[in-house]
Design a protein around this motif. Structure first.
Motif, PDB file in Angstrom:
ATOM      1  N   ALA A  48      -2.529   4.251 -16.448  1.00 32.00           N
ATOM      2  CA  ALA A  48      -2.499   2.722 -16.485  1.00 32.00           C
ATOM      3  C   ALA A  48      -1.535   2.174 -15.287  1.00 32.00           C
ATOM      4  O   ALA A  48      -0.808   2.838 -14.488  1.00 32.00           O
ATOM      5  CB  ALA A  48      -1.544   2.524 -17.558  1.00 32.00           C
ATOM      6  N   PHE A  49      -1.882   1.033 -14.855  1.00 30.91           N
ATOM      7  CA  PHE A  49      -1.286   0.235 -13.794  1.00 30.91           C
ATOM      8  C   PHE A  49      -0.699  -0.913 -14.333  1.00 30.91           C
ATOM      9  O   PHE A  49      -1.322  -2.177 -14.679  1.00 30.91           O
ATOM     10  CB  PHE A  49      -2.318  -0.210 -12.789  1.00 30.91           C
ATOM     11  CG  PHE A  49      -1.994  -0.552 -11.158  1.00 30.91           C
ATOM     12  CD1 PHE A  49      -1.972   0.391 -10.460  1.00 30.91           C
ATOM     13  CD2 PHE A  49      -1.506  -2.072 -11.083  1.00 30.91           C
ATOM     14  CE1 PHE A  49      -1.491  -0.073  -9.100  1.00 30.91           C
ATOM     15  CE2 PHE A  49      -0.947  -2.360  -9.742  1.00 30.91           C
ATOM     16  CZ  PHE A  49      -1.019  -1.417  -8.889  1.00 30.91           C
ATOM     17  N   PHE A  50       0.689  -0.777 -14.322  1.00 35.55           N
ATOM     18  CA  PHE A  50       1.438  -2.018 -14.860  1.00 35.55           C
ATOM     19  C   PHE A  50       1.956  -2.959 -13.730  1.00 35.55           C
ATOM     20  O   PHE A  50       2.414  -2.601 -12.788  1.00 35.55           O
ATOM     21  CB  PHE A  50       2.843  -1.660 -15.437  1.00 35.55           C
ATOM     22  CG  PHE A  50       2.712  -0.441 -16.644  1.00 35.55           C
ATOM     23  CD1 PHE A  50       3.120  -0.930 -17.786  1.00 35.55           C
ATOM     24  CD2 PHE A  50       2.185   0.746 -16.762  1.00 35.55           C
ATOM     25  CE1 PHE A  50       3.174  -0.077 -19.111  1.00 35.55           C
ATOM     26  CE2 PHE A  50       1.953   1.610 -17.339  1.00 35.55           C
ATOM     27  CZ  PHE A  50       2.398   1.126 -18.919  1.00 35.55           C
ATOM     28  N   MET A  84       3.714   1.587 -11.540  1.00 36.59           N
ATOM     29  CA  MET A  84       4.374   0.456 -11.681  1.00 36.59           C
ATOM     30  C   MET A  84       4.509  -0.517 -10.410  1.00 36.59           C
ATOM     31  O   MET A  84       4.827   0.227  -9.208  1.00 36.59           O
ATOM     32  CB  MET A  84       5.704   0.732 -11.972  1.00 36.59           C
ATOM     33  CG  MET A  84       6.724  -0.402 -12.372  1.00 36.59           C
ATOM     34  SD  MET A  84       5.975  -1.809 -13.333  1.00 36.59           S
ATOM     35  CE  MET A  84       6.098  -0.997 -15.021  1.00 36.59           C
ATOM     36  N   GLY A  85       4.324  -1.807 -10.283  1.00 40.59           N
ATOM     37  CA  GLY A  85       4.470  -2.643  -8.986  1.00 40.59           C
ATOM     38  C   GLY A  85       5.697  -2.944  -8.696  1.00 40.59           C
ATOM     39  O   GLY A  85       6.796  -2.999  -9.472  1.00 40.59           O
ATOM     40  N   GLU A  86       5.643  -3.683  -7.595  1.00 42.19           N
ATOM     41  CA  GLU A  86       6.794  -4.502  -7.099  1.00 42.19           C
ATOM     42  C   GLU A  86       6.566  -5.722  -6.875  1.00 42.19           C
ATOM     43  O   GLU A  86       5.634  -6.168  -6.070  1.00 42.19           O
ATOM     44  CB  GLU A  86       7.238  -3.650  -5.505  1.00 42.19           C
ATOM     45  CG  GLU A  86       8.458  -4.223  -5.091  1.00 42.19           C
ATOM     46  CD  GLU A  86       8.591  -3.954  -3.456  1.00 42.19           C
ATOM     47  OE1 GLU A  86       9.196  -4.688  -2.815  1.00 42.19           O
ATOM     48  OE2 GLU A  86       7.715  -2.963  -3.044  1.00 42.19           O
ATOM     49  N   HIS A  87       7.234  -6.669  -7.527  1.00 38.85           N
ATOM     50  CA  HIS A  87       7.273  -8.233  -7.187  1.00 38.85           C
ATOM     51  C   HIS A  87       8.560  -8.758  -7.256  1.00 38.85           C
ATOM     52  O   HIS A  87       9.530  -8.412  -7.933  1.00 38.85           O
ATOM     53  CB  HIS A  87       6.071  -8.637  -8.206  1.00 38.85           C
ATOM     54  CG  HIS A  87       4.899  -7.965  -8.240  1.00 38.85           C
ATOM     55  ND1 HIS A  87       4.530  -6.850  -8.956  1.00 38.85           N
ATOM     56  CD2 HIS A  87       3.843  -8.387  -7.525  1.00 38.85           C
ATOM     57  CE1 HIS A  87       3.387  -6.649  -8.886  1.00 38.85           C
ATOM     58  NE2 HIS A  87       2.641  -7.536  -7.936  1.00 38.85           N
ATOM     59  N   HIS A  88       8.714  -9.845  -6.635  1.00 40.50           N
ATOM     60  CA  HIS A  88      10.125 -10.672  -6.565  1.00 40.50           C
ATOM     61  C   HIS A  88      10.068 -12.133  -6.969  1.00 40.50           C
ATOM     62  O   HIS A  88      10.942 -12.868  -6.820  1.00 40.50           O
ATOM     63  CB  HIS A  88      10.322 -10.409  -5.121  1.00 40.50           C
ATOM     64  CG  HIS A  88      10.549  -9.022  -4.923  1.00 40.50           C
ATOM     65  ND1 HIS A  88      11.684  -8.199  -5.094  1.00 40.50           N
ATOM     66  CD2 HIS A  88       9.617  -8.512  -3.882  1.00 40.50           C
ATOM     67  CE1 HIS A  88      11.594  -6.914  -4.440  1.00 40.50           C
ATOM     68  NE2 HIS A  88      10.298  -6.927  -3.851  1.00 40.50           N
ATOM     69  N   SER A  89       8.706 -12.561  -7.592  1.00 39.05           N
ATOM     70  CA  SER A  89       8.685 -13.835  -7.927  1.00 39.05           C
ATOM     71  C   SER A  89       7.566 -13.981  -8.881  1.00 39.05           C
ATOM     72  O   SER A  89       6.529 -13.171  -9.062  1.00 39.05           O
ATOM     73  CB  SER A  89       8.232 -14.775  -6.613  1.00 39.05           C
ATOM     74  OG  SER A  89       7.124 -14.680  -6.009  1.00 39.05           O
ATOM     75  N   LEU A 116       4.244   4.683  -7.638  1.00 41.24           N
ATOM     76  CA  LEU A 116       4.668   3.398  -7.030  1.00 41.24           C
ATOM     77  C   LEU A 116       3.698   2.667  -6.926  1.00 41.24           C
ATOM     78  O   LEU A 116       2.920   2.803  -5.679  1.00 41.24           O
ATOM     79  CB  LEU A 116       5.851   3.537  -6.016  1.00 41.24           C
ATOM     80  CG  LEU A 116       6.979   4.751  -6.393  1.00 41.24           C
ATOM     81  CD1 LEU A 116       7.972   4.743  -4.949  1.00 41.24           C
ATOM     82  CD2 LEU A 116       7.619   4.332  -7.621  1.00 41.24           C
ATOM     83  N   GLY A 117       3.419   1.455  -7.475  1.00 36.58           N
ATOM     84  CA  GLY A 117       1.990   0.725  -7.264  1.00 36.58           C
ATOM     85  C   GLY A 117       2.248  -0.507  -7.115  1.00 36.58           C
ATOM     86  O   GLY A 117       1.961  -1.393  -7.947  1.00 36.58           O
ATOM     87  N   VAL A 118       2.538  -1.267  -5.846  1.00 32.05           N
ATOM     88  CA  VAL A 118       2.818  -0.196  -4.709  1.00 32.05           C
ATOM     89  C   VAL A 118       4.161  -0.721  -3.962  1.00 32.05           C
ATOM     90  O   VAL A 118       4.435  -1.911  -4.538  1.00 32.05           O
ATOM     91  CB  VAL A 118       1.772  -0.300  -3.588  1.00 32.05           C
ATOM     92  CG1 VAL A 118       0.346   0.261  -4.389  1.00 32.05           C
ATOM     93  CG2 VAL A 118       1.510  -1.725  -3.301  1.00 32.05           C
ATOM     94  N   VAL A 119       4.715  -0.096  -3.199  1.00 33.21           N
ATOM     95  CA  VAL A 119       5.938  -0.270  -2.336  1.00 33.21           C
ATOM     96  C   VAL A 119       5.412  -1.243  -1.252  1.00 33.21           C
ATOM     97  O   VAL A 119       4.426  -0.726  -0.470  1.00 33.21           O
ATOM     98  CB  VAL A 119       6.454   0.955  -1.748  1.00 33.21           C
ATOM     99  CG1 VAL A 119       7.640   0.384  -0.856  1.00 33.21           C
ATOM    100  CG2 VAL A 119       7.238   1.594  -2.931  1.00 33.21           C
TER     101      VAL A 119
END
Length: 422
Positions: A48-50, A84-89, A116-119
């Motif tokens: 799974a890709f969160f 798990m992804g990386e987002h800031h907004s 880490l999906g994705v840095v």
């Protein structure tokens, strides 16, 4: 860009303790008896890709806890990977550091690999990326995959003052440094956006596996080939994205060949929108909870999604485009077999995970996939189907043998009793 290094550039060559790896082995095509005949496709693992995708009205603490609990559930069910992804907004994808999140997940799980999906490499100093990854690899005992990309959200770039048009160049520069540091090199390099002069004082827990995103441009597949990394195809959720898959794989293989690397289909991951229930009607009812607004959010930030006005049209478009399955286990089995034929084979089917359905329906979806879909692609079904077919066509051989044995035992018993009579 000035660059010096203590040794030639290489990627991930430090020996690591042995760990199970999914080897290329036959997948399956259904036989008339319900068994499976081998083909030349690699077996398919599931994950799974969160994003993660949580409506802004939800409690963030509870949402993140439920994400962790779902990964625990996946671990118990035998899923191979969670990302798990990386987002800031944006207010929806609320994990700012996949490294921190996966450090927590590592303490709750035993077997599942954590990606880490994705840095977003242009957002970070490359030394810090490598140093954090080395630490995480120890905390997870090697069960981590470093997924890298250029960053997606325009507001993320605006907030930290970087030009998104420069992100792909910066991603390439950063990935080169990160890979060399993780391989144990001393790196001395200066660019217009970072300076590094040093080495990791703690190397990672064995080799760090790498995956590079490839959605629309050939840049990602080219980098994957350059480093012999896995390819993470995030654009496989639309017909247009699916049409690019074979070309992207060719780009990756050509790039790998130029550098003496080998691309493994077992490390090719496809991301699709998937939710499974006992009936197609129940699956649609399940996702009616939140899929429409969350999908329309995704349409604002990515060409991998389109806006819709009603859930029925959205589900129909998703299923007919080949971008995923909202339906039954049988529908998903047939769909993955079509994807194998269209792509030539891949290694991991990743399901986009969000709050489309409530917790109970979501957990049930993963249970159905584990019990009724995975066996078609993990290599476990052919010997069982063969054994069952041999039994069913044996003309009652087992029953007849049992009757003969019982009759013989009874005869011996009777003979013994007669011999004991005075």
């Amino acid at each position: 860009m000035d660059r010096t290094s203590a040794e030639p550039a290489r990627c991930w060559q430090r020996p690591m303790p042995p760990r199970p790896v999914a080897q290329a082995r036959p997948s399956n095509t259904e036989s008339p008896q319900g068994g499976h005949m081998p083909t030349n496709f690699p077996r398919v693992r599931f994950g799974a890709f969160f994003g993660p995708f949580h409506p802004p009205s939800t409690n963030p603490t509870l949402s993140l806890t439920r994400d962790l609990e779902l990964i625990e559930h996946m671990d118990r069910l035998g899923f191979a990977e969670a990302w798990m992804g990386e987002h800031h907004s944006g207010g929806i994808e609320i994990v700012s550091s996949p490294e921190i999140f996966m450090a927590a997940a590592a303490q709750r799980t035993r077997r599942i690999d954590l990606g880490l999906g994705v840095v977003s490499l242009p957002y970070h100093h490359p030394f810090m990326v490598a140093d954090r990854m080395a630490l995480l690899s120890h905390l997870a005992h090697g069960r981590v995959i470093l997924g890298v990309g250029p960053g997606q959200l325009a507001d993320d770039c605006r907030i930290i003052g970087i030009d998104p048009m420069e992100n792909r160049r910066k991603m390439e520069e950063s990935l080169d440094v990160v890979s060399r540091l993780l391989a144990g090199e001393t790196v001395s390099e200066k660019t217009d956006w970072y300076t590094v002069d040093g080495y990791l004082h703690m190397l990672p827990y064995g080799d760090v596996r790498l995956a590079v995103t490839g959605a629309w441009s050939p840049n990602g597949p080219n980098l994957a080939g350059r480093y012999g990394a896995g390819l993470l195809s995030l654009g496989a959720r639309t017909k247009e994205g699916i049409d690019l898959l074979s070309g992207h794989w060719d780009v990756a293989c050509a790039s790998a060949n130029e550098r003496g690397n080998t691309m493994r289909r077992e490390d090719w991951r496809l991301l699709q929108l998937t939710h499974i229930a006992e009936t197609e009607q129940q699956a649609i009812k399940d996702v009616s909870r939140n899929l429409l607004p969350l999908n329309n959010y995704m349409a604002q930030i990515s060409p991998a999604a389109a806006e819709f006005t009603d859930i029925e049209t959205l589900v129909k478009a998703n299923n007919e485009s080949g971008g995923g399955v909202i339906g039954t286990p049988d529908m998903l089995v047939a769909h993955i077999k079509r994807l194998q034929e269209e792509t030539g084979g891949f290694g991991v089917y990743l399901m986009l995970q969000g709050d489309w359905a409530d917790d109970e329906a979501t957990r049930r979806s993963y249970e159905l996939i584990a019990s009724e879909v995975m066996p078609h692609f993990d290599g476990s079904m052919p010997p069982r189907a063969r054994a069952f077919e041999e039994t069913m066509t044996s003309d009652l051989a087992g029953a007849k043998a049992t009757i003969l044995a019982v009759d013989a035992a009874r005869a011996r018993f009777d003979a013994g009793r007669e011999g004991q009579q005075p």
